[in-house]
Design an enzyme around this catalytic site. Structure first.
Site, PDB file in Angstrom:
ATOM      1  N   ARG A  92      65.022  74.407  40.088  1.00 45.70           N
ATOM      2  CA  ARG A  92      65.808  75.391  39.326  1.00 45.70           C
ATOM      3  C   ARG A  92      64.921  76.316  38.503  1.00 45.70           C
ATOM      4  NH1 ARG A  92      68.305  70.668  38.948  1.00 45.70           N
ATOM      5  NH2 ARG A  92      67.375  70.222  36.918  1.00 45.70           N
ATOM      6  N   ILE A  93      63.963  75.741  37.756  1.00 45.16           N
ATOM      7  CA  ILE A  93      63.122  76.562  36.892  1.00 45.16           C
ATOM      8  C   ILE A  93      62.146  77.392  37.719  1.00 45.16           C
ATOM      9  CG2 ILE A  93      61.389  76.517  35.065  1.00 45.16           C
ATOM     10  CD1 ILE A  93      62.781  73.971  34.000  1.00 45.16           C
TER      11      ILE A  93
ATOM     12  N   CYS B 215      54.131  75.565  32.502  1.00 45.94           N
ATOM     13  CA  CYS B 215      55.210  75.242  31.551  1.00 45.94           C
ATOM     14  C   CYS B 215      55.919  73.969  31.985  1.00 45.94           C
ATOM     15  CB  CYS B 215      56.211  76.389  31.468  1.00 45.94           C
ATOM     16  SG  CYS B 215      55.602  77.872  30.658  1.00 45.94           S
ATOM     17  N   SER B 216      55.270  73.163  32.811  1.00 45.57           N
ATOM     18  CA  SER B 216      55.924  71.956  33.329  1.00 45.57           C
ATOM     19  C   SER B 216      55.513  70.738  32.499  1.00 45.57           C
ATOM     20  CB  SER B 216      55.589  71.760  34.811  1.00 45.57           C
ATOM     21  OG  SER B 216      54.195  71.627  35.030  1.00 45.57           O
ATOM     22  N   ARG B 217      54.437  70.059  32.894  1.00 51.63           N
ATOM     23  CA  ARG B 217      53.925  68.902  32.175  1.00 51.63           C
ATOM     24  C   ARG B 217      52.410  69.033  32.076  1.00 51.63           C
ATOM     25  NH1 ARG B 217      58.431  68.735  31.109  1.00 51.63           N
ATOM     26  NH2 ARG B 217      59.989  67.093  31.455  1.00 51.63           N
TER      27      ARG B 217
ATOM     28  N   ASP C 205      51.780  76.149  28.075  1.00 54.73           N
ATOM     29  CA  ASP C 205      52.777  75.741  27.075  1.00 54.73           C
ATOM     30  C   ASP C 205      52.709  74.236  26.829  1.00 54.73           C
ATOM     31  OD1 ASP C 205      55.171  76.123  25.395  1.00 54.73           O
ATOM     32  OD2 ASP C 205      56.202  75.014  26.975  1.00 54.73           O
TER      33      ASP C 205
ATOM     34  N   GLU D  26      48.900  66.128  24.565  1.00 58.13           N
ATOM     35  CA  GLU D  26      49.681  66.809  23.527  1.00 58.13           C
ATOM     36  C   GLU D  26      49.923  65.895  22.327  1.00 58.13           C
ATOM     37  OE1 GLU D  26      53.872  69.209  23.749  1.00 58.13           O
ATOM     38  OE2 GLU D  26      52.517  69.290  25.458  1.00 58.13           O
TER      39      GLU D  26
ATOM     40  N   HIS E  10      54.277  74.261  23.162  1.00 57.57           N
ATOM     41  CA  HIS E  10      55.430  73.645  23.823  1.00 57.57           C
ATOM     42  C   HIS E  10      56.751  74.286  23.375  1.00 57.57           C
ATOM     43  CE1 HIS E  10      56.583  69.665  25.970  1.00 57.57           C
ATOM     44  NE2 HIS E  10      57.503  70.585  26.203  1.00 57.57           N
ATOM     45  N   ILE E  11      56.859  75.588  23.608  1.00 59.14           N
ATOM     46  CA  ILE E  11      58.026  76.343  23.140  1.00 59.14           C
ATOM     47  C   ILE E  11      58.864  76.889  24.286  1.00 59.14           C
ATOM     48  CG2 ILE E  11      57.008  76.954  20.919  1.00 59.14           C
ATOM     49  CD1 ILE E  11      56.363  79.737  22.163  1.00 59.14           C
ATOM     50  N   ALA E  12      58.690  76.347  25.496  1.00 57.89           N
ATOM     51  CA  ALA E  12      59.408  76.906  26.645  1.00 57.89           C
ATOM     52  C   ALA E  12      60.920  76.892  26.456  1.00 57.89           C
ATOM     53  CB  ALA E  12      59.030  76.163  27.922  1.00 57.89           C
ATOM     54  N   SER E  13      61.430  75.878  25.780  1.00 55.89           N
ATOM     55  CA  SER E  13      62.885  75.792  25.580  1.00 55.89           C
ATOM     56  C   SER E  13      63.331  76.394  24.249  1.00 55.89           C
ATOM     57  CB  SER E  13      63.332  74.327  25.640  1.00 55.89           C
ATOM     58  OG  SER E  13      62.779  73.586  24.559  1.00 55.89           O
TER      59      SER E  13
END
Length: 409
Positions: free
Chosen positions: A174-175, A294-296, A320, A325, A343-346
């Site tokens: 989806r992403i 922007c995944s893991r 991201d 982390e 880590h601001i993707a969301s």
């Protein structure tokens, strides 16, 4: 140990629910207290709570906990929650790499997550990092703020044009598909993607996008379009000064790395994708390529990445997420050709408030004995503020293992 600071809502509520962090919005709070929950939100000024901290919050009686992906939810915490009578935990995140699901199963605790609400927001950040890296925006911003700009120069922060270049997507879920559409439609980039499964919806979008363009621009073309194939669209676009985009499903990830100018990573994290991008694969990429993650974090070998950035100053990266982390590997923060964000993707208002709502409803649903929503990616009914959410838990990842019923709504 001194008690942690908490803010209490509806102190006489029947069900005790803990949130280990304040979360955006107020709807999630209201939904819980309206259903007779006593809500305790930890407001301690501490970014990451320890296992001992969370045990102290759980106490002797706790029906459910809303937690964060920075917390270590394993045997110790699920055992403590079970002893306190708790049967529900939800991450305020779509990922749950911080959760030992087997331990949750052992103690009969439902584990919730929040998919379906992060797709466009995460894809937008990946697109933002792609553009910022291509046009060297962060470097230029720092240069300007430092007072170093004393006039226009022909070679000042020359970057890469995206139009007509090739965007590569590894993991076309989806992403990944949303990101691909943004880059193809927004910048007219050609697409190459790799996924274990064919993304027919994405392929149809790329080949059908110009059909929609023709219909909107020339309504009388409707009948003609029945007979015309993609080649005809290409001729039409060429005649009007437009280069038609192309797409290809790669036979391997290496093919994407070799051919793409911009590569965005969107795989799941498991044993097969750990250090998916390593020294050898970085060497396959073009010298001026852009890599976005922007995944893991552990999908990329960060030590190898730092060395590659040092050796290839025109290679650029937008990150991201990070391997360890919240820490970065030594040297990464000093690299001018790296854009790093925390880590601001969301982190859009709508998405974060939606995540809080879904996490709260996961816990509430299990407490109230509701069934599990049949499609965790179809979350609109839970986010519609003009109506009450369905009587269901939006997404419980171990519902089958626990034998939970599925909603027929």
């Amino acid at each position: 140990m001194a008690p942690l600071q908490v803010e209490v809502y509806n102190p006489n509520g029947k069900y005790r629910v803990i949130s280990t962090k304040p979360m955006p919005g107020t709807r999630w709070i209201n939904l819980l207290i309206e259903q007779d929950c006593r809500l305790e939100i930890c407001t301690q000024k501490k970014t990451i709570l320890s296992v001992e901290d969370i045990i102290s919050l759980i106490g002797d009686k706790c029906d459910g906990v809303i937690g964060q992906l920075t917390e270590d939810w394993g045997e110790t915490l699920f055992s403590a929650l079970s002893r306190a009578g708790g049967k529900a935990f939800s991450n305020m995140a779509v990922g749950y790499n911080n959760v030992d699901v087997n331990a949750a199963n052992k103690y009969g605790v439902a584990v919730g997550n929040t998919p379906g609400v992060l797709t466009e927001t995460t894809a937008e950040l990946a697109a933002s990092l792609s553009l910022a890296a291509a046009r060297r925006i962060v470097e230029a911003d720092e240069f300007m703020r430092a007072g170093l700009y004393d006039g226009w120069l022909p070679h000042l922060f020359v970057g890469n044009l995206l139009k007509g270049q090739t965007v590569g997507v590894i993991g076309a879920g989806r992403i990944g598909s949303a990101y691909a559409r943004m880059m193809v439609e927004g910048f007219k980039m050609n697409l190459i993607y790799y996924d274990l499964y064919q993304s027919t919806r994405l392929e149809k979008f790329v080949t059908g996008m110009y059909q929609d363009l023709l219909v909107k621009s020339f309504p009388n073309f409707n009948q003609i379009l029945i007979y015309y194939k993609i080649a005809a669209y290409g001729q039409f676009l060429k005649a009007n000064g437009e280069q038609p985009v192309t797409w290809k499903r790669a036979s391997s990830m290496d093919e994407v790395l070799r051919e793409a100018d911009v590569i965005s990573l969107h795989p799941v994290l498991d044993k097969t994708t750990y250090h998916l991008v390593n020294k050898e694969r970085l060497a396959m990429m073009k010298k001026e390529a852009i890599l976005v993650n922007c995944s893991r974090g552990p999908v990329v070998d960060e030590v190898a990445l730092v060395e590659h950035l040092k050796a290839n100053p025109m290679f650029r990266v937008g990150l991201d997420v990070f391997e360890d982390e919240p820490y970065m590997k030594p040297g990464l923060g000093e690299m001018k050709n790296a854009i790093v964000v925390p880590h601001i993707a969301s982190a859009s208002k709508w998405t974060r408030e939606g995540m809080a709502t879904l996490a709260a409803l996961n816990v509430l649903g299990k407490i109230k004995g509701y069934p599990v929503w049949a499609d965790p990616n179809n979350v609109e009914p839970f986010l519609n503020e003009s109506s009450r959410p369905p009587a269901a838990s939006p997404s419980i990842v171990n519902s089958k293992a626990l034998g939970l019923p599925v909603s027929k709504l």
